[in-house]
Design a protein around this motif. Structure first.
Motif, PDB file in Angstrom:
ATOM      1  N   GLU A 189       1.100   2.962  -9.963  1.00  0.00           N
ATOM      2  CA  GLU A 189       2.386   3.410  -9.426  1.00  0.00           C
ATOM      3  C   GLU A 189       2.204   4.654  -8.559  1.00  0.00           C
ATOM      4  N   LEU A 190       1.336   5.569  -8.960  1.00  0.00           N
ATOM      5  CA  LEU A 190       1.052   6.753  -8.153  1.00  0.00           C
ATOM      6  C   LEU A 190       0.457   6.360  -6.798  1.00  0.00           C
ATOM      7  N   PHE A 191      -0.466   5.399  -6.835  1.00  0.00           N
ATOM      8  CA  PHE A 191      -1.109   4.940  -5.600  1.00  0.00           C
ATOM      9  C   PHE A 191      -0.077   4.326  -4.658  1.00  0.00           C
ATOM     10  N   LEU A 192       0.769   3.416  -5.175  1.00  0.00           N
ATOM     11  CA  LEU A 192       1.778   2.765  -4.338  1.00  0.00           C
ATOM     12  C   LEU A 192       2.783   3.771  -3.784  1.00  0.00           C
ATOM     13  N   ALA A 193       3.133   4.788  -4.583  1.00  0.00           N
ATOM     14  CA  ALA A 193       4.079   5.799  -4.125  1.00  0.00           C
ATOM     15  C   ALA A 193       3.479   6.628  -2.989  1.00  0.00           C
ATOM     16  N   SER A 194       2.195   6.967  -3.116  1.00  0.00           N
ATOM     17  CA  SER A 194       1.571   7.781  -2.074  1.00  0.00           C
ATOM     18  C   SER A 194       1.284   6.970  -0.810  1.00  0.00           C
ATOM     19  N   MET A 195       1.168   5.665  -0.920  1.00  0.00           N
ATOM     20  CA  MET A 195       0.858   4.815   0.233  1.00  0.00           C
ATOM     21  C   MET A 195       2.115   4.175   0.827  1.00  0.00           C
ATOM     22  N   GLY A 196       3.291   4.546   0.358  1.00  0.00           N
ATOM     23  CA  GLY A 196       4.534   3.925   0.792  1.00  0.00           C
ATOM     24  C   GLY A 196       4.817   4.066   2.268  1.00  0.00           C
ATOM     25  N   ASP A 197       4.458   5.171   2.905  1.00  0.00           N
ATOM     26  CA  ASP A 197       4.769   5.374   4.319  1.00  0.00           C
ATOM     27  C   ASP A 197       3.630   4.950   5.258  1.00  0.00           C
ATOM     28  N   VAL A 198       2.569   4.359   4.709  1.00  0.00           N
ATOM     29  CA  VAL A 198       1.446   3.912   5.548  1.00  0.00           C
ATOM     30  C   VAL A 198       1.791   2.562   6.162  1.00  0.00           C
ATOM     31  N   VAL A 199       1.547   2.445   7.494  1.00  0.00           N
ATOM     32  CA  VAL A 199       1.850   1.231   8.226  1.00  0.00           C
ATOM     33  C   VAL A 199       0.517   0.590   8.648  1.00  0.00           C
ATOM     34  N   PRO A 200       0.331  -0.720   8.409  1.00  0.00           N
ATOM     35  CA  PRO A 200      -0.919  -1.364   8.844  1.00  0.00           C
ATOM     36  C   PRO A 200      -1.049  -1.321  10.359  1.00  0.00           C
ATOM     37  N   LEU A 201      -2.292  -1.264  10.818  1.00  0.00           N
ATOM     38  CA  LEU A 201      -2.563  -1.260  12.249  1.00  0.00           C
ATOM     39  C   LEU A 201      -2.232  -2.622  12.841  1.00  0.00           C
ATOM     40  N   ALA A 202      -1.668  -2.590  14.005  1.00  0.00           N
ATOM     41  CA  ALA A 202      -1.402  -3.837  14.714  1.00  0.00           C
ATOM     42  C   ALA A 202      -2.729  -4.309  15.319  1.00  0.00           C
ATOM     43  N   LYS A 203      -2.777  -5.583  15.630  1.00  0.00           N
ATOM     44  CA  LYS A 203      -4.020  -6.131  16.176  1.00  0.00           C
ATOM     45  C   LYS A 203      -4.428  -5.400  17.446  1.00  0.00           C
ATOM     46  N   SER A 204      -3.506  -4.985  18.232  1.00  0.00           N
ATOM     47  CA  SER A 204      -3.823  -4.321  19.500  1.00  0.00           C
ATOM     48  C   SER A 204      -4.372  -2.909  19.263  1.00  0.00           C
ATOM     49  N   ASN A 205      -4.102  -2.339  18.098  1.00  0.00           N
ATOM     50  CA  ASN A 205      -4.566  -0.990  17.801  1.00  0.00           C
ATOM     51  C   ASN A 205      -5.983  -0.962  17.207  1.00  0.00           C
ATOM     52  N   GLN A 206      -6.555  -2.119  16.920  1.00  0.00           N
ATOM     53  CA  GLN A 206      -7.877  -2.143  16.310  1.00  0.00           C
ATOM     54  C   GLN A 206      -8.947  -1.785  17.341  1.00  0.00           C
ATOM     55  N   ALA A 207      -9.883  -1.014  16.889  1.00  0.00           N
ATOM     56  CA  ALA A 207     -10.980  -0.623  17.778  1.00  0.00           C
ATOM     57  C   ALA A 207     -11.969  -1.779  17.879  1.00  0.00           C
ATOM     58  N   GLU A 208     -12.467  -2.026  19.064  1.00  0.00           N
ATOM     59  CA  GLU A 208     -13.437  -3.077  19.254  1.00  0.00           C
ATOM     60  C   GLU A 208     -14.820  -2.450  19.358  1.00  0.00           C
ATOM     61  N   LEU A 209     -15.725  -2.946  18.526  1.00  0.00           N
ATOM     62  CA  LEU A 209     -17.087  -2.462  18.546  1.00  0.00           C
ATOM     63  C   LEU A 209     -17.926  -3.427  19.376  1.00  0.00           C
ATOM     64  N   ALA A 210     -18.447  -2.937  20.453  1.00  0.00           N
ATOM     65  CA  ALA A 210     -19.252  -3.782  21.328  1.00  0.00           C
ATOM     66  C   ALA A 210     -20.691  -3.789  20.816  1.00  0.00           C
ATOM     67  N   GLN A 211     -21.329  -4.925  20.920  1.00  0.00           N
ATOM     68  CA  GLN A 211     -22.740  -5.037  20.550  1.00  0.00           C
ATOM     69  C   GLN A 211     -23.558  -4.371  21.649  1.00  0.00           C
ATOM     70  N   ILE A 212     -24.325  -3.389  21.272  1.00  0.00           N
ATOM     71  CA  ILE A 212     -25.172  -2.705  22.238  1.00  0.00           C
ATOM     72  C   ILE A 212     -26.550  -3.331  22.142  1.00  0.00           C
TER      73      ILE A 212
END
Length: 193
Positions: A7-30
């Motif tokens: 319950e403590l964990f869920l309460a502290s994570m209540g305002d966290v919003v998942p990243l949208a697909k467009s916000n994900q960082a792309e790691l390029a293969q070097i």
């Protein structure tokens, strides 16, 4: 009332919003290309492997006592021929000294020596390898490998530790097969009879 860990964990994570697909960082293969030096090393290693015709094994060997007598005869070798070799009655046509050589150097030198002698119609050889009392990491390591290598070489008919006057147990007499030229000469000699 006290809250549970969940319950403590869920309460502290209540305002966290998942990243949208467009916000994900792309790691390029070097992809790192090998350097010129690395390519040259690879090329040299491949050439060395393809050019090495030396088939003498570097694997496990049964260790001998420094004072052991080396003795080997392939099936089909006549007892009289072997006895003559054992007693040092063949004229020694070529000698090689492997004393104090490093393992791979001795392996290559022995292989080249046998191949050269066989192609030059040389049949009776003397190998000086020492008894190896002080060899490291174990005594008689080179002598043990000489025993193994000579048995692996198809041109070797038989071998035996030498007489004291030729080095005793620190040297070995070796008798090689006849090469094609010698076989032809022998056939011609016996055909004339």
């Amino acid at each position: 009332m006290a809250m549970t860990d969940e319950e403590l964990f869920l309460a502290s994570m209540g305002d966290v919003v998942p990243l949208a697909k467009s916000n994900q960082a792309e790691l390029a293969q070097i992809k790192v290309e090998p350097t010129i030096a690395q390519l040259e090393k690879r090329k040299a290693a491949e050439q060395a492997l393809s050019l090495d015709v030396n088939f003498l094994s570097t694997e496990y060997v049964d260790l001998l006592n420094p004072h052991d007598v080396l003795a080997f005869k392939k099936p089909g070798v006549q007892e009289g021929v072997y006895k003559k070799l054992r007693l040092g009655k063949y004229q020694i046509d070529a000698t090689i000294d492997l004393h104090g050589r490093r393992f791979h150097n001795a392996r290559n030198a022995l292989f080249e020596f046998i191949v050269d002698c066989h192609s030059s119609n040389v049949r009776a050889l003397l190998l000086r390898h020492g008894i190896g009392l002080n060899s490291k990491p174990v005594p008689a390591i080179l002598k043990s490998y000489i025993n193994k290598w000579l048995q692996e070489i198809p041109e070797v008919l038989c071998f035996h530790s030498a007489l004291r006057c030729h080095g005793g147990n620190g040297s070995t007499y070796v008798l090689l097969k006849k090469n094609d030229e010698q076989k032809t000469q022998t056939k011609e000699i016996y055909a004339k009879r």
